[in-house]
Design a protein around this motif. Structure first.
Motif, PDB file in Angstrom:
ATOM      1  N   THR A 131       3.742  -3.484   4.071  1.00  0.00           N
ATOM      2  CA  THR A 131       3.721  -2.046   4.304  1.00  0.00           C
ATOM      3  C   THR A 131       4.271  -1.757   5.702  1.00  0.00           C
ATOM      4  N   ILE A 132       3.987  -2.660   6.643  1.00  0.00           N
ATOM      5  CA  ILE A 132       4.563  -2.629   7.983  1.00  0.00           C
ATOM      6  C   ILE A 132       5.502  -3.824   8.097  1.00  0.00           C
ATOM      7  N   PRO A 133       6.757  -3.649   8.545  1.00  0.00           N
ATOM      8  CA  PRO A 133       7.671  -4.790   8.689  1.00  0.00           C
ATOM      9  C   PRO A 133       7.098  -5.838   9.631  1.00  0.00           C
ATOM     10  N   ALA A 134       7.161  -7.089   9.209  1.00  0.00           N
ATOM     11  CA  ALA A 134       6.520  -8.172   9.950  1.00  0.00           C
ATOM     12  C   ALA A 134       7.104  -8.364  11.339  1.00  0.00           C
ATOM     13  N   ASP A 135       8.385  -8.104  11.517  1.00  0.00           N
ATOM     14  CA  ASP A 135       9.026  -8.411  12.798  1.00  0.00           C
ATOM     15  C   ASP A 135       9.154  -7.196  13.717  1.00  0.00           C
ATOM     16  N   GLN A 173      -7.872  -1.399  -9.128  1.00  0.00           N
ATOM     17  CA  GLN A 173      -6.958  -2.398  -8.581  1.00  0.00           C
ATOM     18  C   GLN A 173      -6.069  -1.832  -7.473  1.00  0.00           C
ATOM     19  N   ASN A 174      -6.050  -0.520  -7.280  1.00  0.00           N
ATOM     20  CA  ASN A 174      -5.294   0.087  -6.177  1.00  0.00           C
ATOM     21  C   ASN A 174      -6.095   0.148  -4.888  1.00  0.00           C
ATOM     22  N   ASP A 175      -7.388  -0.121  -4.962  1.00  0.00           N
ATOM     23  CA  ASP A 175      -8.291   0.159  -3.853  1.00  0.00           C
ATOM     24  C   ASP A 175      -8.487  -1.043  -2.941  1.00  0.00           C
ATOM     25  N   ILE A 176      -8.943  -0.744  -1.723  1.00  0.00           N
ATOM     26  CA  ILE A 176      -9.236  -1.757  -0.710  1.00  0.00           C
ATOM     27  C   ILE A 176     -10.722  -1.673  -0.386  1.00  0.00           C
ATOM     28  N   LEU A 177     -11.369  -2.814  -0.381  1.00  0.00           N
ATOM     29  CA  LEU A 177     -12.805  -2.888  -0.123  1.00  0.00           C
ATOM     30  C   LEU A 177     -13.022  -3.464   1.272  1.00  0.00           C
ATOM     31  N   ILE A 178     -13.797  -2.770   2.099  1.00  0.00           N
ATOM     32  CA  ILE A 178     -14.134  -3.257   3.436  1.00  0.00           C
ATOM     33  C   ILE A 178     -15.644  -3.470   3.501  1.00  0.00           C
ATOM     34  N   LEU A 179     -16.050  -4.688   3.811  1.00  0.00           N
ATOM     35  CA  LEU A 179     -17.462  -5.033   3.926  1.00  0.00           C
ATOM     36  C   LEU A 179     -17.751  -5.392   5.375  1.00  0.00           C
ATOM     37  N   LEU A 180     -18.438  -4.489   6.062  1.00  0.00           N
ATOM     38  CA  LEU A 180     -18.749  -4.677   7.482  1.00  0.00           C
ATOM     39  C   LEU A 180     -20.132  -5.252   7.701  1.00  0.00           C
ATOM     40  N   VAL A 226       0.852  -1.187   0.000  1.00  0.00           N
ATOM     41  CA  VAL A 226       0.000   0.000   0.000  1.00  0.00           C
ATOM     42  C   VAL A 226       0.889   1.239   0.000  1.00  0.00           C
ATOM     43  N   VAL A 227       0.626   2.137  -0.937  1.00  0.00           N
ATOM     44  CA  VAL A 227       1.373   3.393  -1.000  1.00  0.00           C
ATOM     45  C   VAL A 227       0.382   4.551  -0.916  1.00  0.00           C
ATOM     46  N   GLY A 228       0.865   5.642  -0.376  1.00  0.00           N
ATOM     47  CA  GLY A 228      -0.010   6.793  -0.208  1.00  0.00           C
ATOM     48  C   GLY A 228      -0.032   7.674  -1.439  1.00  0.00           C
ATOM     49  N   PRO A 229      -0.857   8.674  -1.414  1.00  0.00           N
ATOM     50  CA  PRO A 229      -1.773   8.973  -0.318  1.00  0.00           C
ATOM     51  C   PRO A 229      -2.968   8.011  -0.283  1.00  0.00           C
ATOM     52  N   VAL A 230      -3.599   7.930   0.893  1.00  0.00           N
ATOM     53  CA  VAL A 230      -4.747   7.045   1.090  1.00  0.00           C
ATOM     54  C   VAL A 230      -5.924   7.897   1.527  1.00  0.00           C
ATOM     55  N   THR A 231      -7.080   7.603   0.992  1.00  0.00           N
ATOM     56  CA  THR A 231      -8.290   8.277   1.441  1.00  0.00           C
ATOM     57  C   THR A 231      -9.344   7.237   1.777  1.00  0.00           C
ATOM     58  N   ILE A 232     -10.302   7.626   2.613  1.00  0.00           N
ATOM     59  CA  ILE A 232     -11.321   6.693   3.105  1.00  0.00           C
ATOM     60  C   ILE A 232     -12.685   7.201   2.675  1.00  0.00           C
ATOM     61  N   ARG A 233     -13.466   6.326   2.103  1.00  0.00           N
ATOM     62  CA  ARG A 233     -14.827   6.680   1.695  1.00  0.00           C
ATOM     63  C   ARG A 233     -15.815   5.731   2.360  1.00  0.00           C
ATOM     64  N   GLY A 234     -16.898   6.293   2.880  1.00  0.00           N
ATOM     65  CA  GLY A 234     -17.927   5.490   3.531  1.00  0.00           C
ATOM     66  C   GLY A 234     -17.630   5.320   5.007  1.00  0.00           C
ATOM     67  N   GLY A 235     -18.512   4.573   5.681  1.00  0.00           N
ATOM     68  CA  GLY A 235     -18.348   4.328   7.100  1.00  0.00           C
ATOM     69  C   GLY A 235     -18.710   5.553   7.932  1.00  0.00           C
ATOM     70  N   ASP A 236     -18.665   5.385   9.255  1.00  0.00           N
ATOM     71  CA  ASP A 236     -18.936   6.522  10.134  1.00  0.00           C
ATOM     72  C   ASP A 236     -17.632   7.064  10.715  1.00  0.00           C
TER      73      ASP A 236
END
Length: 413
Positions: free
Chosen positions: A184-188, A114-121, A58-68
């Motif tokens: 994106t975050i080092p595993a260790d 294809q760059n996006d992340i989908l969250i289904l709550l 994941v590379v920035g910038p990142v924006t969030i759409r939807g949710g509260d």
């Protein structure tokens, strides 16, 4: 035995020097697991034609759409921990970056790339075909509804693209877990405090399990184990990095909370029907001696393993060793937990080989082994059938029995 040695000697002579490594590995398998083990490895190979596809970083910038507001705040904290630049809001359809869509409405679904992340709550009313198409277009989908997870898996969506969420209150944890998987975050370097499963472990029994592999978890629960809690393991690619990261976090959480000894197992463990009785004998015996790690299943007794003591206690044979390998079932005291928590990605070793290489640990096991390993499941780390391990474990137990026999003979002499 002479026939096996002659066969290996003949094969060695036939091998060109430049191709020695591969036959050397085959000869090692033959030596440790016999012809049956060699056959199992041919029958259940690592599926190189189905290599794990590492999720894109994941590379920035990142924006969030939807949710509260609460949803967006949890995700923002996870992104800030990963030092990703966050665009507070963006309705620009040409936004160049990663968009995290939370339960997107129809107009947003058409913009997913294809760059996006989908969250289904929430459960969705989308037809299965449209849901599969939507998932195909995005980088990854994070899901809190088990029915949607099952639908995507039935539809053939690669598991590398699917991540389970505990729910709306665990978005920070779920996003962090995903960011580790994408490197994106080092595993260790991740802190265990992000993961709610590791905050207070009163039962001192943790089963490492991936919610994205429900067949393995259902197998474990079918055995009706008592007093176990699940840790939704970390996923990373290759899979052994995720396993090592999971065990490191588990160990560090126990050390920081002064919880030891503690039992760690994997969800493909097979516990005997009289497990609780035998396990109580194990605990009673360990209270009489010095120990760092009790291994319920040693998967590969090596040539440098040394038996230091053999004790019969309440009908069970306890064997003290200088080392062990295998993470299917283990009871860990403080020194062993410190060994696990010292694993780093730079070591280049799986977590069990790292622990095997840790010096000065007092290892105890039983003969026969206390725990077993389910053959019918798929390995969550190596992606072949667990059946491939059967003969290796059988030979390991046989080698241990031989070491015990030699130890007894020395003591008699």
């Amino acid at each position: 035995m002479p026939m096996k040695r002659n066969l290996m000697a003949s094969l060695s002579k036939m091998v060109p020097r430049g191709l020695y490594r591969v036959p050397a590995r085959l000869l090692a398998v033959l030596r440790h697991e016999g012809m049956t083990g060699l056959y199992d490895r041919v029958r259940y190979p690592k599926p190189f034609w189905q290599r794990q596809r590492h999720p894109a970083r994941v590379v920035g910038p990142v924006t969030i759409r939807g949710g509260d507001d609460a949803d967006r705040d949890q995700i923002a904290r996870a992104l800030q921990d990963a030092e990703l630049p966050l665009a507070v809001s963006s309705s620009d359809p040409k936004f160049e970056g990663t968009v995290i869509h939370i339960d997107p409405v129809s107009q947003d679904r058409t913009r997913i790339t294809q760059n996006d992340i989908l969250i289904l709550l929430r459960p969705t009313s989308l037809p299965e075909g449209e849901l599969l198409s939507l998932t195909t277009r995005c980088q990854a989908v994070l899901i809190s509804c088990p029915d949607i997870l099952s639908c995507l898996q039935r539809g053939g969506v690669p598991i590398e693209k699917i991540f389970a969420l505990k729910g709306r209150d665990a978005l920070h944890e779920g996003i962090t877990r995903y960011l580790i998987a994408t490197k994106t975050i080092p595993a260790d370097r991740q802190d265990w405090r992000v993961f709610s499963d590791l905050d207070d472990i009163p039962l001192r029994r943790l089963c490492l399990s991936l919610p994205e592999t429900p067949a393995r978890r259902e197998h474990f629960l079918a055995g009706k184990p008592k007093d176990f809690e699940f840790f939704d393991g970390i996923r990373a690619f290759p899979g052994w990095v995720g396993a090592a990261t999971s065990f490191r976090l588990m160990a560090q959480a126990c050390l920081d909370q002064n919880i030891h000894p503690v039992l760690f197992c994997e969800d493909d463990v097979e516990l005997p029907e009289d497990f609780e009785l035998r396990y109580q004998v194990v605990r009673d015996y360990l209270a009489t001696c010095q120990w760092d790690l009790f291994s319920g299943l040693i998967t590969d007794v090596g040539s440098d393993y040394r038996v230091t003591k053999v004790v019969t206690y309440h009908g069970q044979t306890f064997v003290h060793l200088n080392r062990c390998v295998g993470m299917v079932f283990g009871l860990y005291n403080r020194a062993a937990l410190e060994g696990i928590s010292s694993w780093t990605l730079n070591s280049g070793m799986t977590i069990d080989r790292h622990l095997e290489a840790t010096q000065s640990l007092e290892i105890v096991t039983t003969l026969p082994f206390l725990a077993g390993h389910c053959d019918d499941l798929d390995s969550s780390v190596w992606r072949f059938k667990n059946r491939r391990y059967r003969n290796m474990i059988h030979e390991s137990e046989a080698r241990l029995a031989q070491l015990v026999k030699e130890h007894d003979l020395r003591n008699v002499a």
